[in-house]
Design a protein around this motif. Structure first.
Motif, short mmCIF file in Angstrom:
data_model
loop_
_atom_site.label_atom_id
_atom_site.label_comp_id
_atom_site.label_asym_id
_atom_site.label_seq_id
_atom_site.Cartn_x
_atom_site.Cartn_y
_atom_site.Cartn_z
N GLN A 308 109.99 -96.02 47.09
CA GLN A 308 111.30 -96.55 46.73
C GLN A 308 112.42 -95.54 47.01
O GLN A 308 113.58 -95.83 46.78
CB GLN A 308 111.33 -96.95 45.26
N GLY A 309 112.04 -94.34 47.46
CA GLY A 309 113.05 -93.35 47.84
C GLY A 309 113.28 -92.25 46.83
O GLY A 309 114.13 -91.37 47.06
N LEU A 310 112.54 -92.24 45.71
CA LEU A 310 112.68 -91.15 44.75
C LEU A 310 111.77 -89.99 45.14
O LEU A 310 110.69 -90.19 45.68
CB LEU A 310 112.33 -91.63 43.33
N ALA A 311 112.22 -88.78 44.86
CA ALA A 311 111.43 -87.59 45.18
C ALA A 311 110.51 -87.29 44.00
O ALA A 311 110.98 -86.93 42.91
CB ALA A 311 112.34 -86.41 45.46
N VAL A 312 109.22 -87.42 44.20
CA VAL A 312 108.24 -87.22 43.14
C VAL A 312 107.83 -85.76 43.11
O VAL A 312 107.32 -85.23 44.11
CB VAL A 312 107.01 -88.12 43.34
N LEU A 331 122.00 -90.20 42.90
CA LEU A 331 122.16 -90.21 41.45
C LEU A 331 121.56 -88.96 40.84
O LEU A 331 120.63 -88.37 41.40
CB LEU A 331 121.46 -91.43 40.84
N ASP A 332 122.10 -88.57 39.69
CA ASP A 332 121.39 -87.56 38.90
C ASP A 332 120.62 -88.27 37.79
O ASP A 332 120.72 -89.50 37.62
CB ASP A 332 122.35 -86.51 38.35
N GLY A 333 119.84 -87.51 37.02
CA GLY A 333 118.95 -88.11 36.04
C GLY A 333 119.67 -88.90 34.97
O GLY A 333 119.24 -90.00 34.59
N ARG A 334 120.78 -88.35 34.47
CA ARG A 334 121.47 -89.03 33.37
C ARG A 334 122.07 -90.37 33.83
O ARG A 334 122.00 -91.38 33.12
CB ARG A 334 122.55 -88.12 32.79
N ALA A 335 122.68 -90.37 35.00
CA ALA A 335 123.24 -91.62 35.52
C ALA A 335 122.14 -92.63 35.79
O ALA A 335 122.28 -93.83 35.47
CB ALA A 335 124.03 -91.35 36.79
N ALA A 336 121.01 -92.16 36.35
CA ALA A 336 119.91 -93.06 36.64
C ALA A 336 119.32 -93.64 35.35
O ALA A 336 119.01 -94.83 35.28
CB ALA A 336 118.84 -92.31 37.43
N ARG A 337 119.17 -92.81 34.34
CA ARG A 337 118.63 -93.29 33.07
C ARG A 337 119.54 -94.36 32.47
O ARG A 337 119.05 -95.37 31.93
CB ARG A 337 118.47 -92.14 32.09
N GLY A 338 120.85 -94.17 32.57
CA GLY A 338 121.77 -95.16 32.04
C GLY A 338 121.67 -96.50 32.74
O GLY A 338 121.68 -97.56 32.10
N LEU A 339 121.57 -96.48 34.06
CA LEU A 339 121.43 -97.73 34.82
C LEU A 339 120.14 -98.45 34.44
O LEU A 339 120.13 -99.68 34.26
CB LEU A 339 121.44 -97.43 36.32
N LEU A 340 119.06 -97.68 34.32
CA LEU A 340 117.78 -98.29 34.00
C LEU A 340 117.76 -98.82 32.56
O LEU A 340 117.21 -99.89 32.29
CB LEU A 340 116.66 -97.27 34.20
N ALA A 341 118.38 -98.10 31.64
CA ALA A 341 118.44 -98.55 30.25
C ALA A 341 119.16 -99.89 30.16
O ALA A 341 118.76 -100.77 29.39
CB ALA A 341 119.11 -97.50 29.38
N ALA A 382 109.28 -101.28 41.97
CA ALA A 382 110.30 -102.05 42.69
C ALA A 382 111.49 -102.35 41.80
O ALA A 382 112.65 -102.31 42.25
CB ALA A 382 109.70 -103.36 43.21
N LEU A 383 111.24 -102.63 40.53
CA LEU A 383 112.34 -102.85 39.59
C LEU A 383 113.18 -101.59 39.45
O LEU A 383 114.41 -101.64 39.48
CB LEU A 383 111.78 -103.27 38.23
N VAL A 384 112.51 -100.44 39.30
CA VAL A 384 113.23 -99.17 39.19
C VAL A 384 114.08 -98.93 40.43
O VAL A 384 115.27 -98.61 40.35
CB VAL A 384 112.24 -98.00 38.96
N ARG A 389 119.27 -98.56 43.26
CA ARG A 389 120.01 -98.77 44.52
C ARG A 389 121.12 -99.81 44.37
O ARG A 389 121.86 -100.06 45.33
CB ARG A 389 119.06 -99.18 45.63
N GLY A 390 121.20 -100.43 43.20
CA GLY A 390 122.22 -101.44 42.97
C GLY A 390 121.97 -102.73 43.72
O GLY A 390 122.91 -103.49 44.00
N GLN A 391 120.70 -103.02 44.00
CA GLN A 391 120.38 -104.21 44.78
C GLN A 391 120.25 -105.46 43.93
O GLN A 391 120.14 -106.56 44.46
CB GLN A 391 119.07 -103.98 45.56
N VAL A 392 120.23 -105.28 42.61
CA VAL A 392 120.15 -106.43 41.71
C VAL A 392 121.14 -106.19 40.59
O VAL A 392 121.21 -105.10 40.02
CB VAL A 392 118.70 -106.61 41.17
#
Length: 413
Positions: A308-312, A331-341, A382-384, A389-392
């Motif tokens: 999905q494009g994240l660096a593991v 994105l950084d972690g905090r912004a990503a966590r907020g979108l996912l929450a 895929a949901l993450v 990516r703002g696709q949904v």
């Protein structure tokens, strides 16, 4: 009605305190309708919940079985002895203390048993996944002891074992701590034992995260190598929130006295009983299968998140947890966590080695308890990815998350 509480218990709470009843029911609904990917959380069994809500919660029991500071402890003594014996059998330890209220209080007791203020301690640095109790200046550990941090290799993200050896030789610490809150690979406990012996140091294993995998035979055990093992009873182990310590006979009295009376007083007997239930459950073939499934799910999820494009970090995982850098998605972690929450995907931020920005930490223990298997992990990834990516758009993402989560209720029926 929430499926996480028996109808009778909910009815009592509604009659006595309807405001709190709504809060409890709301939390049950939140847990059941969102994806719980916090690596430090899990769903306990109904039996563990029953022990937590039992009459044992009423009993004050300072001290240890047979030597309490309060009367009427005959029954709770049996409960604690059962928890101790089950823990010893489960982990192959000579001694177990099951009274610690948390993983942090277990670590505090280990330090109290082995160290004096001002002693030098070698531990994984906080920027590389070390815990607050591993030397944070905001924590008792950083204020009372002289911590020397070791790190991870900048390229692989793996513990720099040669640095550990070099630092141990130069600083001659009184203790070495091995363990992490966000290291996704197995730790070489035999190596740490060798280095500790060479430096004349005690070895403390902080196994709060992997101890449930150890119980299920899905991760190597620190018990044969460490002087003291500190752990939590929640996370993968699926017990109540709490801590425990494991050690040999020679340190048993020092560890027990470090817990009581030095660092805490009354034992929480309902929690200790719930720990005993969890230890009994973890000794079954079903739990072993569960622990291995947790790891299998994590490996698939890590691979799919990379797609999905994240660096593991470290290129994958050996355990239940995964750490990723969302920077490739801007994105950084905090912004990503907020979108996912906002979409109902619940996870944590974490430090990233050799990086200024924070990353994301995920775990598969809870979703595996819900019954998800490898075939569900691509959908989770895929949901993450689509959310980051703002696709949904938010409402649609939330609906998709709810649909997946409710298909796997944590407490069916």
């Amino acid at each position: 009605m929430s499926v996480t509480h028996a109808p009778a218990a909910v009815d009592v709470l509604r009659r006595q305190d309807p405001e709190m009843a709504e809060i409890v029911l709301g939390e049950g609904e939140r847990q059941a309708s969102t994806l719980q990917l916090i690596a430090a959380e899990n769903f306990t069994s109904p039996a563990v919940l029953a022990a937590l809500g039992s009459p044992l919660a009423n009993k004050y029991a300072e001290g240890y079985p047979g030597a309490r500071h309060h009367g009427g402890c005959e029954i709770v003594d049996v409960a604690e002895r059962l928890a101790v014996e089950r823990a010893k059998a489960l982990f192959g330890a000579e001694h177990a203390n099951v009274q610690s209220h948390s993983g942090s209080s277990a670590v505090l007791a280990a330090y109290a048993a082995l160290l004096r203020p001002g002693d030098t301690v070698l531990a994984l640095g906080l920027p590389y996944g070390g815990h607050l109790t591993h030397g944070s200046p905001a924590n008792f550990s950083g204020r009372w002891f002289d911590f020397v941090p070791y790190g991870v290799d900048a390229e692989t993200g793996l513990i720099d074992y040669e640095q550990v050896r070099t630092l141990a030789r130069s600083h001659r610490p009184k203790a070495i701590v091995c363990g992490s809150i966000s290291y996704p690979r197995h730790i070489d406990y035999a190596f740490f034992r060798e280095v500790a012996d060479e430096a004349g140091a005690a070895l403390i294993a902080d196994a709060a995260h992997p101890i449930g995998l150890v119980a299920g035979g899905a991760a190597p055990s620190p018990v044969p190598y460490a002087d003291v093992v500190c752990a939590t009873t929640h996370k993968v182990l699926r017990g109540p929130r709490g801590g425990m310590l494991l050690c040999g006979h020679e340190l048993a009295e020092r560890v027990d006295r470090a817990v009581f009376p030095f660092t805490q007083a009354g034992a929480q007997m309902n929690t200790i009983a719930a720990k005993a239930v969890a230890f009994g459950e973890a000794a079954t073939p079903a739990f072993s299968a569960y622990a291995h499934q947790v790891v299998a799910n994590a490996r698939v999820l890590a691979r799919r998140l990379a797609e999905q494009g994240l660096a593991v970090t470290t290129g994958g995982t050996d355990t239940h947890l995964i750490t990723v850098d969302p920077a490739p998605l801007g994105l950084d972690g905090r912004a990503a966590r907020g979108l996912l929450a906002a979409a109902g995907i619940v996870l944590d931020c974490c430090a990233l080695p050799h990086a200024d920005a924070r990353g994301l930490r995920l775990g598969t223990a809870a979703v595996t308890t819900q019954g998800m298997r490898e075939q569900e992990m691509p959908g989770v990834a895929a949901l993450v990815g689509s959310v980051l990516r703002g696709q949904v758009e938010g409402k649609r993402a939330r609906e998709e998350v709810r649909e997946l989560a409710t298909a796997f209720p944590p407490y069916p029926g």
